[in-house]
Design an enzyme around this catalytic site. Sequence first.
Site, PDB file in Angstrom:
ATOM      1  N   ARG A  81     -28.755  21.125  25.970  1.00 50.60           N
ATOM      2  CA  ARG A  81     -28.879  20.084  26.996  1.00 50.60           C
ATOM      3  C   ARG A  81     -28.553  20.655  28.380  1.00 50.60           C
ATOM      4  O   ARG A  81     -27.486  21.215  28.589  1.00 50.60           O
ATOM      5  CB  ARG A  81     -27.914  18.947  26.679  1.00 50.60           C
ATOM      6  CG  ARG A  81     -27.869  17.827  27.725  1.00 50.60           C
ATOM      7  CD  ARG A  81     -29.116  16.987  27.714  1.00 50.60           C
ATOM      8  NE  ARG A  81     -28.956  15.764  28.500  1.00 50.60           N
ATOM      9  CZ  ARG A  81     -29.878  14.816  28.582  1.00 50.60           C
ATOM     10  NH1 ARG A  81     -31.024  14.954  27.920  1.00 50.60           N
ATOM     11  NH2 ARG A  81     -29.674  13.740  29.306  1.00 50.60           N
ATOM     12  N   GLY A 132     -25.775   9.701  25.951  1.00 48.77           N
ATOM     13  CA  GLY A 132     -26.463   8.552  25.368  1.00 48.77           C
ATOM     14  C   GLY A 132     -27.125   8.876  24.045  1.00 48.77           C
ATOM     15  O   GLY A 132     -27.131   8.051  23.129  1.00 48.77           O
ATOM     16  N   GLU A 172      -4.981   5.783   1.115  1.00 51.34           N
ATOM     17  CA  GLU A 172      -3.984   6.687   0.530  1.00 51.34           C
ATOM     18  C   GLU A 172      -2.730   6.751   1.402  1.00 51.34           C
ATOM     19  O   GLU A 172      -2.056   7.779   1.468  1.00 51.34           O
ATOM     20  CB  GLU A 172      -4.573   8.091   0.326  1.00 51.34           C
ATOM     21  CG  GLU A 172      -5.618   8.180  -0.763  1.00 51.34           C
ATOM     22  CD  GLU A 172      -5.064   7.888  -2.144  1.00 51.34           C
ATOM     23  OE1 GLU A 172      -3.893   8.223  -2.417  1.00 51.34           O
ATOM     24  OE2 GLU A 172      -5.809   7.303  -2.951  1.00 51.34           O
ATOM     25  N   GLU A 178      -1.282   4.410   5.082  1.00 53.86           N
ATOM     26  CA  GLU A 178      -1.525   4.303   6.519  1.00 53.86           C
ATOM     27  C   GLU A 178      -0.737   5.402   7.226  1.00 53.86           C
ATOM     28  O   GLU A 178       0.425   5.653   6.908  1.00 53.86           O
ATOM     29  CB  GLU A 178      -1.089   2.911   7.002  1.00 53.86           C
ATOM     30  CG  GLU A 178      -1.550   2.566   8.402  1.00 53.86           C
ATOM     31  CD  GLU A 178      -0.625   3.112   9.471  1.00 53.86           C
ATOM     32  OE1 GLU A 178      -1.126   3.517  10.535  1.00 53.86           O
ATOM     33  OE2 GLU A 178       0.603   3.134   9.237  1.00 53.86           O
ATOM     34  N   GLN A 181     -16.848  20.239  29.954  1.00 52.93           N
ATOM     35  CA  GLN A 181     -17.436  20.176  28.617  1.00 52.93           C
ATOM     36  C   GLN A 181     -16.747  21.170  27.687  1.00 52.93           C
ATOM     37  O   GLN A 181     -16.525  20.885  26.506  1.00 52.93           O
ATOM     38  CB  GLN A 181     -18.943  20.463  28.682  1.00 52.93           C
ATOM     39  CG  GLN A 181     -19.701  20.176  27.396  1.00 52.93           C
ATOM     40  CD  GLN A 181     -20.007  18.695  27.195  1.00 52.93           C
ATOM     41  OE1 GLN A 181     -19.403  17.837  27.823  1.00 52.93           O
ATOM     42  NE2 GLN A 181     -20.956  18.393  26.325  1.00 52.93           N
ATOM     43  N   ARG A 231     -13.309  19.761  26.710  1.00 51.79           N
ATOM     44  CA  ARG A 231     -13.366  18.585  25.845  1.00 51.79           C
ATOM     45  C   ARG A 231     -13.885  18.913  24.447  1.00 51.79           C
ATOM     46  O   ARG A 231     -13.694  18.124  23.519  1.00 51.79           O
ATOM     47  CB  ARG A 231     -14.216  17.479  26.486  1.00 51.79           C
ATOM     48  CG  ARG A 231     -15.709  17.722  26.442  1.00 51.79           C
ATOM     49  CD  ARG A 231     -16.484  16.885  27.442  1.00 51.79           C
ATOM     50  NE  ARG A 231     -16.358  15.449  27.231  1.00 51.79           N
ATOM     51  CZ  ARG A 231     -17.230  14.558  27.711  1.00 51.79           C
ATOM     52  NH1 ARG A 231     -18.278  14.962  28.422  1.00 51.79           N
ATOM     53  NH2 ARG A 231     -17.062  13.277  27.501  1.00 51.79           N
ATOM     54  N   GLY A 240       0.825  -1.197   0.000  1.00 50.35           N
ATOM     55  CA  GLY A 240       0.000   0.000   0.000  1.00 50.35           C
ATOM     56  C   GLY A 240       0.855   1.242   0.000  1.00 50.35           C
ATOM     57  O   GLY A 240       1.111   1.850  -1.037  1.00 50.35           O
ATOM     58  N   SER A 241       1.350   1.610   1.185  1.00 50.93           N
ATOM     59  CA  SER A 241       2.132   2.839   1.303  1.00 50.93           C
ATOM     60  C   SER A 241       3.457   2.761   0.543  1.00 50.93           C
ATOM     61  O   SER A 241       3.954   3.774   0.065  1.00 50.93           O
ATOM     62  CB  SER A 241       2.408   3.141   2.781  1.00 50.93           C
ATOM     63  OG  SER A 241       1.203   3.345   3.477  1.00 50.93           O
TER      64      SER A 241
END
Length: 700
Positions: free
Chosen positions: A336, A432, A455, A457, A356, A359, A168-169
């Site tokens: 939320r 969830g 294209e 790895e 939050q 992240r 591949g590569s």
Amino acid sequence: MLKLNNQAVTDDQLKELFPDLPAGPLDVYRKKARFDWRRMKLVYDNLETLKLKNDIWNFMRENPLFRHREATPSLDEQRHITTKRMYAIYSQNFIPLTKIGVEPRLFQSEAEALFMFDSSLAVKISLTFRMFSNVIQGSGRSHHYSYIDQAQQGEIGGCFALTEVSHGSNAKGMRTTATYCPEKKQFIMHTPDFEAAKFWVGSLGKCATHAIVYAMLISKGKNHGLHSFVVPIRDPKTLKPYPGVTVGDIGEKIGLNGIDNGFMMFNNYHLPKEAILDKFGGVDDNGDYKTPFRDPNKRFGASLGILSGGRVHITSISANYMQKAIVIAIRYSAVRKQFGPDNSSEELPVLEYQQQQVRLLPHLATTFALRIFCTWFGAVHITMAIDNITGGSGQDSASLGIELHALSCAAKPVCAWAARDAIQACREATGGHGYLKASALGELRNDNDANCTYEGENSLLLQQTSNWLLAVWPRKHQLSPSDHPLTSLNFLENADHILNNTCPWTKVEDMMEPANIIEMYKWLTAYTLKTTYEKVESLKAAGRDNFQAKNESQPYNATTLSIVYGENFILNHFYKSAKDFHDLECRKVLLKLVSLYGVFLLEKHLATFYIGGYLSGRGRGGVCVREAVTQLSGVLAGAAPALADTLAPPDWCINSVLGHADGEVYKHLQNNVMTYPGALARPEWWRDVVHWQTYATSKL
């Protein structure tokens, strides 16, 4: 009025393309934003690209063929509907393939518009028509252009066949051969065994009639290396393979199942001499090899620029996935509500919580960085391809091709991994409900996963970049602009002086300054190159050969070097774009995004800063970097929904119950659940529940 690239764009024009968003729960945040979310689009778009995307979206919205389905179709149905949609889009000819003078960014915008709707459709049309034609234009001659005309008319469909089952590569390790026969003036293409079969070829499984096949050119007993050929593989009128060609579909994948990836083998398949795309090298009638490049490496370097097209495109694909995911997560987080202050019944949007913010907001900053970079990067590659067609690049295409290859081999992993991490963070940050297929995050995650491997790895691609950089280091003082026309080696200017520096900043505010972050990254990039070079040389001095030395210097050295090199370029490009943006309020926010993206990257490399001595003491510098991430995330949280509006496609296009512009998450969730096929019906197999004992006993 905003003037970009001598093009005046008025607020009325923007509003006509992007009407006011529907009122709803997100209004609280939108009113906090001091910048115009429509104007912010112009940091990576212009009026022409915005109109193109709008035209494509309007066409799809009004065509019943593009209605989303609630339940997942069968594999064959996915292949079928994607192909029908491809021809429906292609028939509109939004960007004519023969239009050489077109704004290069239009191609990026067309792809973005399609990816915002369906990944398989975007990839399918790109492989079948765009990539097929681009390779012919870049590597072929005028007598090959009839294939482009046929593709333009939809008479044929193409594919790009490089990867083999066992290679591949490592493009130089390919084993498919094309042996020239001077008596017949033909090439004989052959696959020695299944391990040499062309594999993972997009659009080949069911549909392609022609392929760009990469094979080892053999003439007069000598292997001249990998060359490309235009190969007819199926009869365009019947779709039956020609004698000597074995072709099929490789089956269901983790994602992107609208694309018919296939395999292909050749059994002494004869091709006319004209089949070779010989702009950079080929044979004359007698079989003698001819190339405009004296140095074989120059020929390979020029061809690398063409081969880089797939990787360049994948950087933008990654940005598209990330763009869609972050819009969904930010909008959901602003709506939320969970918990609240002690002794209060009021619940707060989860976007107000620092965890939050940390992240999600760095990924929002990264999305803007990648979107801006990838739009530019794609235009660079398209411009190079156009120059190849018009003959405007000449020998200069070699140095540009080599740098483009090195940069794309770094940027593709950086972008794919950034999207991987961002989409996963978005999935988890939506709780969830984010696990529902209707959230759209699962499909984005699965579809993006391919970017980490196809294209090239990612980890292997990074070796291509580090090999180039290691060759550059010994001559860093002799570099000229012609050695790196894209300016990706600017970090080597005054490298010796930079490497003697230590961090002069001790305050959080200093770490938030974009110019300071740029300086820190310049040191980091130079340092990782220097230490990697020294590691390789020390291994050679200890008796390792070149292969062993490079093999034993990958973890923590060469791999990190290539990642840092790619990140450094993207960060610098983001900073320059933000500084140059004309709208003041947008520029202020963009510079904060630059800072957040920068410190987010710096935090990942804190160990290297301490190991290299740039940071010292009891970790105060590292504490400042982390505090900068936290503070900048908090500062930008209020503007995040408006920034998401800038990035967002239309609601019907984003197709997520959590990501609609009106913020009515629970209404959309209810509608989806109540109308899902069979949701309220008794299952046909209800007897297996009620009479389970009878069925269980009968089998004893």
